[in-house]
Design an enzyme around this catalytic site. Structure first.
Site, PDB file in Angstrom:
ATOM      1  N   ASP A  27       0.842  -1.198   0.000  1.00 57.87           N
ATOM      2  CA  ASP A  27       0.000   0.000   0.000  1.00 57.87           C
ATOM      3  C   ASP A  27       0.879   1.250   0.000  1.00 57.87           C
ATOM      4  OD1 ASP A  27      -2.305   1.471   0.036  1.00 57.87           O
ATOM      5  OD2 ASP A  27      -2.796   1.074   2.141  1.00 57.87           O
TER       6      ASP A  27
ATOM      7  N   ARG B 266      -0.633   9.028 -10.151  1.00 54.13           N
ATOM      8  CA  ARG B 266      -0.659   7.803  -9.332  1.00 54.13           C
ATOM      9  C   ARG B 266      -0.008   6.626 -10.053  1.00 54.13           C
ATOM     10  NH1 ARG B 266      -3.933   7.192  -5.211  1.00 54.13           N
ATOM     11  NH2 ARG B 266      -4.349   5.043  -5.793  1.00 54.13           N
TER      12      ARG B 266
ATOM     13  N   ARG C 270      -5.208  -2.681   8.434  1.00 51.96           N
ATOM     14  CA  ARG C 270      -6.370  -3.554   8.196  1.00 51.96           C
ATOM     15  C   ARG C 270      -5.997  -4.640   7.206  1.00 51.96           C
ATOM     16  NH1 ARG C 270      -8.154   1.647   6.504  1.00 51.96           N
ATOM     17  NH2 ARG C 270      -7.644   1.969   4.311  1.00 51.96           N
TER      18      ARG C 270
ATOM     19  N   GLY D  53       0.066   5.333  -4.501  1.00 49.90           N
ATOM     20  CA  GLY D  53      -0.572   6.593  -4.899  1.00 49.90           C
ATOM     21  C   GLY D  53       0.006   7.765  -4.123  1.00 49.90           C
TER      22      GLY D  53
ATOM     23  N   ASP E 191     -11.985  -5.409  -5.175  1.00 46.13           N
ATOM     24  CA  ASP E 191     -12.595  -4.080  -5.035  1.00 46.13           C
ATOM     25  C   ASP E 191     -11.847  -3.005  -5.827  1.00 46.13           C
ATOM     26  OD1 ASP E 191     -14.699  -4.825  -3.368  1.00 46.13           O
ATOM     27  OD2 ASP E 191     -13.385  -4.817  -1.612  1.00 46.13           O
ATOM     28  N   ASN E 192     -10.622  -3.304  -6.268  1.00 42.51           N
ATOM     29  CA  ASN E 192      -9.853  -2.293  -7.002  1.00 42.51           C
ATOM     30  C   ASN E 192     -10.435  -1.987  -8.393  1.00 42.51           C
ATOM     31  OD1 ASN E 192      -6.621  -3.278  -5.611  1.00 42.51           O
ATOM     32  ND2 ASN E 192      -7.981  -1.631  -4.997  1.00 42.51           N
TER      33      ASN E 192
END
Ligand code: FPP
Length: 246
Positions: A19, A32, A194, A22, A66-67
């Site tokens: 992660d 990004r 998370r 971006g 979900d991306n």
């Protein structure tokens, strides 16, 4: 088995939620997608570092189910980046004995990427060194649901399901012959804490390691620091530590 023998045996499974691409780019006034390109360089460094450090299996979260909700330009750039990565890295994986598999759904991926995946998996199938798994269009909940469906449809047996049997079905959902393997150490970069639908079954007893470092700034030294931290953890798997066992 203590952590050092895990490493000696090449049995350690490390998962990484990559992660911060971006933010890395925005912080430099770049688009990004430039962060993702730099993230691909961090992937190369980390894979080579992991093999040197004795990691047995490395699973990288490259694109979640979900991306797809991201802007189509960014999604397209990521798909092209994955394909270029496979084209560039397959030969290096073969040279280093790394066996590469992609986990996740394939039916929504561009055809050219699916071809690249199949080619890379075929070419590296004989590797006897580190197993590299890259999760693309991956959702752990979705995989668990599909494994549960297979369990329901498996008329061959009416035995009660065991963890081992379910892990086998979960592995099969992921286009691999091996059962889903427990994660020992889960790393997430970029400061969030998370799991984001990554390896939920496999992380039942994973040690969690969070770092604020953005993914493009990650590499072998940062992985070594995470492994050192892991080595200091007292893993009890629900039992009591041997130091206090009477
Ligand atoms: C999350 O950071 C990262 C992604 C969704 C993409 C991961 C892709 C790579 C690391 C690039 C290449 C990968 C391979 C396997 C070649 P983010 O963009 O959500 O970061 P942000 O939270 O700072 O916005």
């Amino acid at each position: 088995m203590d952590q050092s023998s895990f490493r000696q045996a090449g049995a350690l499974h490390v998962g990484i939620i990559m992660d911060g691409n971006g933010r890395w780019a925005i912080g430099r006034g770049l688009p990004r997608t430039a962060g993702h390109a730099e993230g691909a360089r961090a992937v190369r460094r980390t894979v080579e570092g992991a093999a040197r450090l004795g990691v047995g299996t490395l699973t990288l979260y490259a694109f979640s189910a979900d991306n797809w909700r991201r802007p189509s330009g960014e999604v397209g750039a990521l798909m092209r980046l994955f394909r270029r990565y496979l084209a560039a890295e397959t030969a290096r994986c073969v040279d280093n004995g790394i066996r590469l598999t992609i986990v996740g759904r394939r039916d929504r991926l561009p055809r050219a990427l699916v071809h690249a995946i199949e080619g890379a998996e075929r070419a590296t199938a004989g590797g006897t060194g580190m197993r590299l798994r890259i999760a693309i269009d991956y959702s752990s909940r979705d995989a668990i649901l599909r494994a549960a469906e297979r369990l329901r449809d498996d008329a061959a047996t009416d035995e009660s399901p065991t963890h081992e049997r379910f892990a086998k079905l979960l592995g099969a959902v992921h286009h691999q012959m091996q059962p889903a393997a427990d994660v020992d150490l889960l790393i997430r970069t970029g400061g969030e804490r998370r799991l984001s639908d990554f390896l939920l079954w496999e992380c039942a007893y994973a040690e969690l390691y969070f770092t604020a470092r953005l993914w493009p700034d990650f590499g072998e030294p940062e992985l070594a620091a995470a492994l050192d931290d892991f080595a200091s953890r007292d893993r009890r798997f629900g039992a009591i530590t041997s130091a206090v066992a009477g």
